[in-house]
Write a protein that holds these residues in place. Structure first.
Motif, PDB file in Angstrom:
ATOM      1  N   HIS A  84       0.860  -1.185   0.000  1.00  0.00           N
ATOM      2  CA  HIS A  84       0.000   0.000   0.000  1.00  0.00           C
ATOM      3  C   HIS A  84       0.890   1.226   0.000  1.00  0.00           C
ATOM      4  O   HIS A  84       1.918   1.264   0.683  1.00  0.00           O
ATOM      5  CB  HIS A  84      -0.906  -0.015   1.234  1.00  0.00           C
ATOM      6  N   VAL A  85       0.504   2.218  -0.788  1.00  0.00           N
ATOM      7  CA  VAL A  85       1.303   3.431  -0.897  1.00  0.00           C
ATOM      8  C   VAL A  85       0.406   4.650  -0.744  1.00  0.00           C
ATOM      9  O   VAL A  85      -0.760   4.637  -1.137  1.00  0.00           O
ATOM     10  CB  VAL A  85       2.074   3.464  -2.243  1.00  0.00           C
ATOM     11  N   GLY A  86       0.973   5.670  -0.130  1.00  0.00           N
ATOM     12  CA  GLY A  86       0.290   6.947   0.020  1.00  0.00           C
ATOM     13  C   GLY A  86       1.283   8.064  -0.226  1.00  0.00           C
ATOM     14  O   GLY A  86       2.484   7.828  -0.354  1.00  0.00           O
ATOM     15  N   ALA A  87       0.794   9.295  -0.278  1.00  0.00           N
ATOM     16  CA  ALA A  87       1.650  10.462  -0.484  1.00  0.00           C
ATOM     17  C   ALA A  87       1.640  11.311   0.779  1.00  0.00           C
ATOM     18  O   ALA A  87       0.570  11.615   1.319  1.00  0.00           O
ATOM     19  CB  ALA A  87       1.157  11.281  -1.670  1.00  0.00           C
ATOM     20  N   TYR A  88       2.820  11.688   1.249  1.00  0.00           N
ATOM     21  CA  TYR A  88       2.919  12.560   2.417  1.00  0.00           C
ATOM     22  C   TYR A  88       2.541  13.974   2.003  1.00  0.00           C
ATOM     23  O   TYR A  88       3.071  14.511   1.031  1.00  0.00           O
ATOM     24  CB  TYR A  88       4.342  12.528   2.979  1.00  0.00           C
ATOM     25  N   ILE A  89       1.617  14.574   2.734  1.00  0.00           N
ATOM     26  CA  ILE A  89       1.165  15.929   2.376  1.00  0.00           C
ATOM     27  C   ILE A  89       1.490  16.960   3.455  1.00  0.00           C
ATOM     28  O   ILE A  89       1.083  18.111   3.357  1.00  0.00           O
ATOM     29  CB  ILE A  89      -0.339  15.953   2.040  1.00  0.00           C
ATOM     30  N   GLY A  90       2.226  16.544   4.475  1.00  0.00           N
ATOM     31  CA  GLY A  90       2.641  17.468   5.523  1.00  0.00           C
ATOM     32  C   GLY A  90       1.833  17.305   6.801  1.00  0.00           C
ATOM     33  O   GLY A  90       0.779  16.658   6.816  1.00  0.00           O
ATOM     34  N   ASN A  91       2.355  17.860   7.871  1.00  0.00           N
ATOM     35  CA  ASN A  91       1.691  17.840   9.176  1.00  0.00           C
ATOM     36  C   ASN A  91       1.304  16.437   9.633  1.00  0.00           C
ATOM     37  O   ASN A  91       0.265  16.250  10.256  1.00  0.00           O
ATOM     38  CB  ASN A  91       0.457  18.748   9.178  1.00  0.00           C
ATOM     39  N   GLY A  92       2.135  15.450   9.298  1.00  0.00           N
ATOM     40  CA  GLY A  92       1.863  14.081   9.727  1.00  0.00           C
ATOM     41  C   GLY A  92       0.689  13.426   9.024  1.00  0.00           C
ATOM     42  O   GLY A  92       0.143  12.446   9.514  1.00  0.00           O
ATOM     43  N   GLN A  93       0.317  13.950   7.853  1.00  0.00           N
ATOM     44  CA  GLN A  93      -0.838  13.431   7.132  1.00  0.00           C
ATOM     45  C   GLN A  93      -0.445  12.829   5.790  1.00  0.00           C
ATOM     46  O   GLN A  93       0.549  13.235   5.174  1.00  0.00           O
ATOM     47  CB  GLN A  93      -1.861  14.535   6.902  1.00  0.00           C
ATOM     48  N   MET A  94      -1.273  11.878   5.339  1.00  0.00           N
ATOM     49  CA  MET A  94      -1.048  11.250   4.042  1.00  0.00           C
ATOM     50  C   MET A  94      -2.347  11.214   3.255  1.00  0.00           C
ATOM     51  O   MET A  94      -3.437  11.136   3.818  1.00  0.00           O
ATOM     52  CB  MET A  94      -0.515   9.834   4.220  1.00  0.00           C
TER      53      MET A  94
END
Length: 126
Positions: A84-94
Motif C-alpha cells: 500500500h502506498v500513500g503520499a505525504y502531504i505534511g503535518n503528519g498526514q497522508m
C-alpha cells in the motif's frame, strides 16, 4: 480526496492506491510514473500481485529517507506484504486510497496506520 476506489484505476474517476499516488506525482509534482496496469491486467487483482511491483518501483526511482517531506511516498504493510502506498502531504498526514473507501487524508499516527508504515521514499531521477 473523494476519488472512488477501483482496482487498477488510474484516473480521477476511480483509482487504487498506486493510481492515486501516480496522479498526485504527475499533477502536483510533475513526475511521470509507470501505471503498471498491463502487469495487473491478466490476473485478478490481489495484494500479492501488487507487492512485487511496489518493490520494483522502490528499487528503480526512489531513495529511502528517514523523515518524509511533501510528496514523498509512504510504503505500508497490509497483512504481511508491503502493498500500500500513500503520499505525504505534511503535518503528519497522508493522502491514500484503500478499497472499498474513496481516497482520503488520514494522520499517519492513526492507530490503523502507525505500525504498518515500513518506510518513506523520495523520487530520485538519478
Amino acid at each position: 480526496m473523494g476519488i472512488p476506489y477501483e482496482p487498477r484505476g488510474r484516473t480521477y474517476e476511480a483509482a487504487d492506491c498506486w493510481g492515486l499516488f501516480r496522479l498526485f506525482q504527475r499533477d502536483v509534482r510533475g513526475i511521470i510514473l509507470p501505471s503498471y496496469v498491463d502487469e495487473l491486467e491478466d490476473c485478478e487483482f490481489h495484494r500479492r500481485v501488487f507487492a512485487p511491483l511496489v518493490r520494483v518501483e522502490k528499487q528503480h526511482s526512489w531513495i529511502e529517507v528517514d523523515r518524509p517531506e511533501f510528496g514523498d511516498g509512504i510504503l505500508m504493510r497490509v497483512g504481511r506484504e508491503e502493498s500500500h502506498v500513500g503520499a505525504y502531504i505534511g503535518n503528519g498526514q497522508m493522502l491514500h486510497s484503500e478499497g472499498p473507501h474513496p481516497s482520503q487524508i488520514e494522520r499517519m499516527s492513526d492507530m490503523r496506520w502507525r505500525d504498518r508504515i515500513t518506510g518513506y521514499f523520495r523520487y530520485c531521477p538519478c
